[in-house]
Motif scaffolding. Sequence first.
Motif, mmCIF file in Angstrom:
data_model
loop_
_atom_site.group_PDB
_atom_site.id
_atom_site.type_symbol
_atom_site.label_atom_id
_atom_site.label_comp_id
_atom_site.label_asym_id
_atom_site.label_seq_id
_atom_site.Cartn_x
_atom_site.Cartn_y
_atom_site.Cartn_z
ATOM 1 N N ARG A 17 -36.215 59.965 -52.377
ATOM 2 C CA ARG A 17 -36.942 59.179 -51.392
ATOM 3 C C ARG A 17 -37.767 59.882 -50.357
ATOM 4 N NH1 ARG A 17 -37.450 58.325 -46.919
ATOM 5 N NH2 ARG A 17 -35.331 59.092 -46.371
ATOM 6 N N ALA A 54 -41.604 60.430 -49.728
ATOM 7 C CA ALA A 54 -42.431 60.135 -48.777
ATOM 8 C C ALA A 54 -43.152 61.083 -48.281
ATOM 9 C CB ALA A 54 -41.328 59.405 -47.718
ATOM 10 N N ALA A 110 -46.078 61.575 -50.671
ATOM 11 C CA ALA A 110 -47.026 60.231 -50.707
ATOM 12 C C ALA A 110 -47.906 60.251 -49.514
ATOM 13 C CB ALA A 110 -46.178 59.055 -51.028
ATOM 14 N N TYR A 135 -38.285 54.214 -52.859
ATOM 15 C CA TYR A 135 -38.963 55.452 -53.285
ATOM 16 C C TYR A 135 -39.936 54.570 -54.194
ATOM 17 C CZ TYR A 135 -39.160 59.539 -56.552
ATOM 18 O OH TYR A 135 -39.845 60.522 -57.384
ATOM 19 N N GLU A 150 -42.949 54.106 -52.204
ATOM 20 C CA GLU A 150 -43.826 55.126 -52.071
ATOM 21 C C GLU A 150 -44.963 55.237 -52.975
ATOM 22 O OE1 GLU A 150 -44.011 56.761 -49.372
ATOM 23 O OE2 GLU A 150 -42.026 56.250 -48.355
#
Length: 188
Positions: free
Chosen positions: A69, A73, A76, A128, A131
């Motif tokens: 995650r 992030a 992304a 996650y 994202e």
Amino acid sequence: MTDVRTASPRRAEILAAAAELFARRGYHGTSIGDLGGALGLTGPALYRHFRGKEAVLAEMLVDISERLRAEGARRAAADDPSAALDALLDWHISFALDNPALITVHERELDNVPEPQRHQVRRVQRAYVEEWVAVLRRLRPDEPEQRVRAAVHACFGLLNSTPHSATGLDRAAMAELLHTMARAALFS
């Protein structure tokens, strides 16, 4: 939970050995004695680092979820959604190719994690997924959100099958194949 990235080297070594043993023998097929033996320790010596085998498994799966995650992030957030998607794919593919034991353990053993940590893993995993959904929605704004989310889950199924399929190709060729297939699956 201790973050493996900041954990002591010995604690990280225990988690790595446990991932290999749990992937090969299963959680229930691995004893504390087996884990200690793999590290040259007595089983009871492991209790200085973890409360028990259940704590090892819980920390392992919480950590991999949080690592995916956090890096997801970061990737992304790229301004260009196409570059963000490629960065997400590269990250997840590298993780899957470099950590087949963790992928296998997660797939098989999540139900053996105590409820509070299992809830935490699932919450972090949902974040996650979101994202990825956000990046794809930037690329395909007219696509229904439920379809995009389903495509992301299908893509994860493809990428996380790597421990079962990454035979016969070198790492670079497998990474390229997975990237091409995953991108195609996300845009079908």
